[in-house]
Design a protein around this motif. Sequence first.
Motif, PDB file in Angstrom:
ATOM      1  N   GLN A  30     -66.044   0.488  28.106  1.00  0.00           N
ATOM      2  CA  GLN A  30     -65.268  -0.730  27.903  1.00  0.00           C
ATOM      3  C   GLN A  30     -64.318  -0.617  26.714  1.00  0.00           C
ATOM      4  OE1 GLN A  30     -67.730  -4.237  27.908  1.00  0.00           O
ATOM      5  NE2 GLN A  30     -68.554  -3.821  29.939  1.00  0.00           N
ATOM      6  N   VAL A  31     -64.380   0.499  25.999  1.00  0.00           N
ATOM      7  CA  VAL A  31     -63.416   0.726  24.916  1.00  0.00           C
ATOM      8  C   VAL A  31     -62.014   0.974  25.467  1.00  0.00           C
ATOM      9  CG1 VAL A  31     -65.138   1.657  23.334  1.00  0.00           C
ATOM     10  CG2 VAL A  31     -63.902   3.217  24.851  1.00  0.00           C
ATOM     11  N   TYR A  32     -61.905   1.335  26.767  1.00  0.00           N
ATOM     12  CA  TYR A  32     -60.613   1.742  27.309  1.00  0.00           C
ATOM     13  C   TYR A  32     -59.802   0.563  27.841  1.00  0.00           C
ATOM     14  CZ  TYR A  32     -62.395   6.489  26.956  1.00  0.00           C
ATOM     15  OH  TYR A  32     -62.907   7.669  26.475  1.00  0.00           O
ATOM     16  N   ARG A  33     -58.551   0.515  27.430  1.00  0.00           N
ATOM     17  CA  ARG A  33     -57.625  -0.511  27.910  1.00  0.00           C
ATOM     18  C   ARG A  33     -57.271  -0.244  29.375  1.00  0.00           C
ATOM     19  NH1 ARG A  33     -55.373   1.453  23.118  1.00  0.00           N
ATOM     20  NH2 ARG A  33     -55.802   0.118  21.303  1.00  0.00           N
ATOM     21  N   GLY A  34     -57.162  -1.314  30.143  1.00  0.00           N
ATOM     22  CA  GLY A  34     -56.751  -1.187  31.531  1.00  0.00           C
ATOM     23  C   GLY A  34     -57.840  -0.750  32.482  1.00  0.00           C
ATOM     24  N   MET A  35     -59.018  -0.435  31.951  1.00  0.00           N
ATOM     25  CA  MET A  35     -60.153  -0.061  32.793  1.00  0.00           C
ATOM     26  C   MET A  35     -61.126  -1.236  32.762  1.00  0.00           C
ATOM     27  SD  MET A  35     -60.422   3.946  31.566  1.00  0.00           S
ATOM     28  CE  MET A  35     -61.814   4.346  32.609  1.00  0.00           C
ATOM     29  N   ASP A  36     -60.849  -2.232  33.578  1.00  0.00           N
ATOM     30  CA  ASP A  36     -61.531  -3.519  33.477  1.00  0.00           C
ATOM     31  C   ASP A  36     -62.584  -3.731  34.559  1.00  0.00           C
ATOM     32  OD1 ASP A  36     -59.796  -3.996  31.349  1.00  0.00           O
ATOM     33  OD2 ASP A  36     -58.318  -4.955  32.644  1.00  0.00           O
ATOM     34  N   ILE A  37     -62.181  -3.557  35.818  1.00  0.00           N
ATOM     35  CA  ILE A  37     -63.100  -3.845  36.920  1.00  0.00           C
ATOM     36  C   ILE A  37     -64.196  -2.794  36.991  1.00  0.00           C
ATOM     37  CG2 ILE A  37     -63.286  -4.217  39.407  1.00  0.00           C
ATOM     38  CD1 ILE A  37     -60.319  -5.043  39.367  1.00  0.00           C
ATOM     39  N   GLY A  38     -63.805  -1.530  36.924  1.00  0.00           N
ATOM     40  CA  GLY A  38     -64.786  -0.455  37.035  1.00  0.00           C
ATOM     41  C   GLY A  38     -65.774  -0.409  35.892  1.00  0.00           C
ATOM     42  N   ILE A  54     -63.952  -3.460  22.352  1.00  0.00           N
ATOM     43  CA  ILE A  54     -63.477  -3.527  23.729  1.00  0.00           C
ATOM     44  C   ILE A  54     -61.959  -3.394  23.673  1.00  0.00           C
ATOM     45  CG2 ILE A  54     -63.205  -5.001  25.769  1.00  0.00           C
ATOM     46  CD1 ILE A  54     -65.941  -6.181  25.198  1.00  0.00           C
ATOM     47  N   ASP A  55     -61.396  -2.573  24.570  1.00  0.00           N
ATOM     48  CA  ASP A  55     -59.941  -2.343  24.614  1.00  0.00           C
ATOM     49  C   ASP A  55     -59.423  -1.763  23.306  1.00  0.00           C
ATOM     50  OD1 ASP A  55     -59.834  -3.274  27.192  1.00  0.00           O
ATOM     51  OD2 ASP A  55     -59.212  -5.297  26.651  1.00  0.00           O
ATOM     52  N   THR A  56     -60.084  -0.713  22.799  1.00  0.00           N
ATOM     53  CA  THR A  56     -59.653  -0.090  21.547  1.00  0.00           C
ATOM     54  C   THR A  56     -59.024   1.280  21.743  1.00  0.00           C
ATOM     55  OG1 THR A  56     -61.805   0.939  21.144  1.00  0.00           O
ATOM     56  CG2 THR A  56     -61.481  -1.285  20.288  1.00  0.00           C
ATOM     57  N   ALA A  57     -59.097   1.850  22.960  1.00  0.00           N
ATOM     58  CA  ALA A  57     -58.563   3.197  23.204  1.00  0.00           C
ATOM     59  C   ALA A  57     -57.780   3.213  24.514  1.00  0.00           C
ATOM     60  CB  ALA A  57     -59.703   4.221  23.259  1.00  0.00           C
ATOM     61  N   ASP A  58     -56.823   4.113  24.594  1.00  0.00           N
ATOM     62  CA  ASP A  58     -56.032   4.257  25.812  1.00  0.00           C
ATOM     63  C   ASP A  58     -56.725   5.193  26.791  1.00  0.00           C
ATOM     64  OD1 ASP A  58     -53.878   2.628  25.018  1.00  0.00           O
ATOM     65  OD2 ASP A  58     -53.020   4.266  23.832  1.00  0.00           O
ATOM     66  N   PRO A  59     -56.583   4.957  28.097  1.00  0.00           N
ATOM     67  CA  PRO A  59     -57.100   5.908  29.081  1.00  0.00           C
ATOM     68  C   PRO A  59     -56.498   7.293  28.834  1.00  0.00           C
ATOM     69  CG  PRO A  59     -56.408   3.889  30.148  1.00  0.00           C
ATOM     70  CD  PRO A  59     -55.926   3.797  28.721  1.00  0.00           C
ATOM     71  N   GLY A  60     -57.311   8.307  28.957  1.00  0.00           N
ATOM     72  CA  GLY A  60     -56.860   9.660  28.667  1.00  0.00           C
ATOM     73  C   GLY A  60     -57.428  10.173  27.358  1.00  0.00           C
ATOM     74  N   HIS A  61     -57.754   9.242  26.442  1.00  0.00           N
ATOM     75  CA  HIS A  61     -58.378   9.625  25.174  1.00  0.00           C
ATOM     76  C   HIS A  61     -59.878   9.787  25.398  1.00  0.00           C
ATOM     77  CE1 HIS A  61     -59.414   9.732  20.934  1.00  0.00           C
ATOM     78  NE2 HIS A  61     -60.238   8.706  21.103  1.00  0.00           N
ATOM     79  N   GLU A  62     -60.465  10.855  24.828  1.00  0.00           N
ATOM     80  CA  GLU A  62     -61.911  11.066  24.957  1.00  0.00           C
ATOM     81  C   GLU A  62     -62.612  10.418  23.766  1.00  0.00           C
ATOM     82  OE1 GLU A  62     -63.666  14.721  26.028  1.00  0.00           O
ATOM     83  OE2 GLU A  62     -62.140  15.225  27.517  1.00  0.00           O
ATOM     84  N   PHE A  63     -62.963   9.162  23.933  1.00  0.00           N
ATOM     85  CA  PHE A  63     -63.675   8.408  22.902  1.00  0.00           C
ATOM     86  C   PHE A  63     -65.052   9.034  22.712  1.00  0.00           C
ATOM     87  CE2 PHE A  63     -65.980   4.720  21.212  1.00  0.00           C
ATOM     88  CZ  PHE A  63     -65.062   4.219  20.294  1.00  0.00           C
ATOM     89  N   ASN A  64     -65.502   9.157  21.458  1.00  0.00           N
ATOM     90  CA  ASN A  64     -66.764   9.858  21.212  1.00  0.00           C
ATOM     91  C   ASN A  64     -67.709   9.041  20.339  1.00  0.00           C
ATOM     92  OD1 ASN A  64     -66.063  10.353  18.391  1.00  0.00           O
ATOM     93  ND2 ASN A  64     -64.642  11.914  19.151  1.00  0.00           N
TER      94      ASN A  64
END
Length: 289
Positions: A30-38, A54-64
Amino acid sequence: MGVTASGKTGLGVELARRLGGEIISADSRQVYRGMDIGTGKDLHEYQEIPYHLIDTADPGHEFNLFEFQTLFLKAFHDISHRHRLPLLVGGTGMYLDCVLRGYRLTSVPENHELRRQLAPLSMTELADRLRLANPRLHNSTDLTERSRLIRAIEIAEFPPQESEAWPDIRPLILGIRWDRAVIRERITRRLKDRLAAGMIEEVQRLHAEGVPWDQLEFYGLEYRFVARHLKGELSRNDLFQKLNSAIHDFAKRQENWFRRMEKNGVRIHWLEGAGDPLAEALEVINKSC
């Protein structure tokens, strides 16, 4: 805490409303922006309750895990200093454990000399080296992709560093549990709802915006199976059946993780999801104050 589809967000919001609290999400996706339903953000549930991570990282970034812990500590201090109650809510076991047991994590820079040494090694040799450096390896996904495996070795072999002082966290831990058959029904019903709400279209949009198929594999079961469907590898029916089964298996792994946490000394007060978990939670809290 609780397995997927157990009702954690709803309970967390109600407790925050009654106790003057704010939610800190412990969800790795849930940290990823735009990835809401899944990811099941269900932001409408929060209403007036503030939420963090929530919504702190862009898709494509490997949050760790290190990034999570850093942002958690920042949110924890911010909420506490405003005399509000931090409520950590989620089901990602490693995120919960790193807070509750106070992992001492440090930022590890890329080691280009080490990467040159590792370049000629096979996947098997790299995996053996990682297990030697980290005998308590808990994330098996690090063994399946070369770049993640090299990064894991880099982290495992990094010299110990002094970490910042850990805050005085005295947690009261509440878990929601359901009968196995009931949680299976809840998972299946929620999956149908998410597909109807546009989960396939969400994954299609992410890919169109530049997130490659192979990267979607790492964003959880929903994105992995929907990506395979969009690539023509799974029919719509196979998508539902295989994804539904995989989520059920994931819930079992979450349960196993929580049991390991208890064996490691983490005391969880279990609430019955089929009863009145809010009333039960408030009773536990009142007795603990």
